[in-house]
Design a protein around this motif. Structure first.
Motif, short mmCIF file in Angstrom:
data_model
loop_
_atom_site.label_atom_id
_atom_site.label_comp_id
_atom_site.label_asym_id
_atom_site.label_seq_id
_atom_site.Cartn_x
_atom_site.Cartn_y
_atom_site.Cartn_z
N MET A 8 17.79 -16.00 -4.08
CA MET A 8 19.13 -16.39 -4.53
C MET A 8 20.20 -15.37 -4.12
O MET A 8 21.23 -15.23 -4.78
CB MET A 8 19.17 -16.62 -6.04
CG MET A 8 18.16 -17.65 -6.53
SD MET A 8 18.17 -19.20 -5.60
CE MET A 8 19.76 -19.86 -6.07
N SER A 9 19.95 -14.64 -3.03
CA SER A 9 20.97 -13.73 -2.52
C SER A 9 22.02 -14.50 -1.74
O SER A 9 21.74 -15.53 -1.13
CB SER A 9 20.33 -12.65 -1.63
OG SER A 9 19.66 -13.24 -0.53
N VAL A 10 23.24 -14.02 -1.75
CA VAL A 10 24.37 -14.72 -1.16
C VAL A 10 24.94 -13.91 0.01
O VAL A 10 25.10 -12.70 -0.09
CB VAL A 10 25.48 -14.96 -2.21
CG1 VAL A 10 26.72 -15.56 -1.57
CG2 VAL A 10 24.96 -15.87 -3.32
N GLN A 11 25.23 -14.61 1.10
CA GLN A 11 25.92 -14.01 2.24
C GLN A 11 27.16 -14.84 2.53
O GLN A 11 27.06 -16.02 2.84
CB GLN A 11 25.03 -13.99 3.49
CG GLN A 11 25.74 -13.49 4.73
CD GLN A 11 24.91 -13.71 5.99
OE1 GLN A 11 23.83 -14.26 5.94
NE2 GLN A 11 25.44 -13.27 7.11
N ILE A 12 28.34 -14.25 2.40
CA ILE A 12 29.58 -14.93 2.77
C ILE A 12 29.88 -14.57 4.21
O ILE A 12 30.13 -13.40 4.54
CB ILE A 12 30.74 -14.53 1.85
CG1 ILE A 12 30.45 -14.97 0.41
CG2 ILE A 12 32.06 -15.16 2.33
CD1 ILE A 12 31.53 -14.58 -0.58
N VAL A 13 29.84 -15.55 5.09
CA VAL A 13 30.04 -15.29 6.51
C VAL A 13 31.50 -14.99 6.79
O VAL A 13 31.84 -14.03 7.48
CB VAL A 13 29.56 -16.48 7.35
CG1 VAL A 13 29.83 -16.27 8.83
CG2 VAL A 13 28.06 -16.70 7.13
N THR B 114 29.59 -19.95 2.93
CA THR B 114 28.60 -19.13 2.24
C THR B 114 27.20 -19.62 2.56
O THR B 114 26.92 -20.81 2.45
CB THR B 114 28.82 -19.18 0.72
OG1 THR B 114 30.15 -18.80 0.41
CG2 THR B 114 27.86 -18.26 0.00
N ILE B 115 26.33 -18.70 2.96
CA ILE B 115 24.92 -18.99 3.16
C ILE B 115 24.14 -18.35 2.03
O ILE B 115 24.36 -17.20 1.68
CB ILE B 115 24.44 -18.48 4.53
CG1 ILE B 115 25.06 -19.33 5.66
CG2 ILE B 115 22.91 -18.54 4.62
CD1 ILE B 115 24.71 -18.86 7.05
N LEU B 116 23.23 -19.13 1.46
CA LEU B 116 22.44 -18.69 0.33
C LEU B 116 20.97 -18.65 0.73
O LEU B 116 20.48 -19.55 1.41
CB LEU B 116 22.64 -19.67 -0.83
CG LEU B 116 21.93 -19.40 -2.15
CD1 LEU B 116 22.55 -18.18 -2.84
CD2 LEU B 116 22.05 -20.62 -3.06
N ASN B 117 20.27 -17.58 0.34
CA ASN B 117 18.83 -17.49 0.53
C ASN B 117 18.17 -17.91 -0.77
O ASN B 117 18.25 -17.19 -1.77
CB ASN B 117 18.43 -16.06 0.91
CG ASN B 117 16.96 -15.95 1.28
OD1 ASN B 117 16.12 -16.68 0.76
ND2 ASN B 117 16.66 -15.04 2.20
N VAL B 118 17.51 -19.07 -0.76
CA VAL B 118 16.99 -19.61 -2.01
C VAL B 118 15.71 -18.91 -2.46
O VAL B 118 15.25 -19.14 -3.58
CB VAL B 118 16.76 -21.13 -1.92
CG1 VAL B 118 18.07 -21.86 -1.70
CG2 VAL B 118 15.76 -21.48 -0.82
N SER B 119 15.12 -18.08 -1.59
CA SER B 119 13.90 -17.38 -2.00
C SER B 119 14.20 -16.31 -3.03
O SER B 119 13.39 -16.04 -3.92
CB SER B 119 13.21 -16.76 -0.79
OG SER B 119 14.02 -15.77 -0.19
#
Length: 203
Positions: free
Chosen positions: A89-94, A82-87
Motif C-alpha cells: 500500500m505504498s504510494v508513488q505520485i508521478v 498516482t501509482i499505488l503498490n498494493v503489496s
C-alpha cells in the motif's frame, strides 16, 4: 437503510503468469454508498472469500487500473497521477500537475509500443464519456483523446482492453447486460490530429 451486497467493477491482469482480479464491494456508511477494493488470485478453484481487502484512507475506492508487467502496481488516480503498490500500500505520485481533469479508470494500463495505453471515463450526469490515454515509458501523458461514445447511449462501460499487433481491442457493455468487442487501428490512435468517434471502432 438500504442494504448492498455483491461485487462490481471487476478488473483482471496477469502478473508473473498468475491472473489477479480486482473488484469493488459496495456498502452503506452514514446513509451514503461507499466501496472498498479487493484483490484476489484466480486459479482453477479460486474462492472470492479469500480476497484481500486493499485498505486506504479514502472514503470510496473503485476504478483502480492494474498495470501490465508491473506486479502489484495500479494507477490509483489521474489527478494527481498516482501509482499505488498494493503489496504494501505504498504510494508513488508521478506528477501532481500531469493531468488537468479527474478521470476514472476503465481498463488496465497496457504496454503500447515504447510506452503505455489505457482507457478512462468521466460522467456527465448519467452519461459516460470515454477517453484513450497514451503515456510515455515513464508514465508522462503524451496524448488524451477527445471524448467519445461506443454506442451513443448514456450508461455504457469499457470492461477490458488488449493490445494485439497493430490493433487495440476494447470490450464495452451497455448497462452491464450486453458486451461487444471493438477494435481500433494503432495508426488512428497515433495520429494526433484524429478525433476519435464510433466510425473508428470496428466491431
Amino acid at each position: 437503510n438500504v442494504g448492498y451486497c455483491g461485487l462490481e467493477d471487476f478488473r483482471f491482469i496477469k502478473w508473473n503468469d498468475i491472473t489477479y482480479g480486482f473488484c469493488t464491494e459496495p456498502s452503506m456508511s452514514n446513509g451514503r454508498i461507499t466501496g472498498q477494493i479487493s484483490m484476489f488470485e484466480c486459479s482453477d478453484s479460486f474462492n472470492l472469500e479469500n480476497r484481500k481487502i486493499c485498505l486506504t484512507k479514502q472514503m470510496t475506492e473503485k476504478n483502480w487500473q492494474p498495470i501490465e508487467c508491473l506486479p502489484f502496481k495500479v494507477v490509483y488516480s489521474h489527478k494527481p497521477f498516482t501509482i499505488l503498490n498494493v503489496s504494501d500500500m505504498s504510494v508513488q505520485i508521478v506528477n501532481e500537475n500531469l493531468c488537468q481533469d479527474s478521470y476514472s479508470g476503465s481498463t488496465p494500463v497496457l504496454r503500447y509500443k515504447d510506452g503505455w495505453i489505457s482507457l478512462v471515463h468521466k460522467r456527465n450526469g448519467n452519461k459516460y464519456l470515454h477517453y484513450l490515454i497514451k503515456y510515455d515509458k515513464n508514465f508522462r501523458i503524451e496524448r488524451i483523446s477527445n471524448e467519445f461514445s461506443f454506442f451513443g447511449v448514456d450508461v455504457e462501460f469499457a470492461t477490458g482492453m488488449r493490445v494485439r499487433n497493430e490493433t487495440v481491442d476494447i470490450l464495452a457493455s451497455i448497462n452491464d447486460t450486453m458486451t461487444f468487442k471493438f477494435s481500433i487501428n494503432s495508426e488512428i490512435i497515433d495520429r494526433k490530429s484524429t478525433r476519435l468517434n464510433s466510425s473508428h471502432l470496428a466491431t
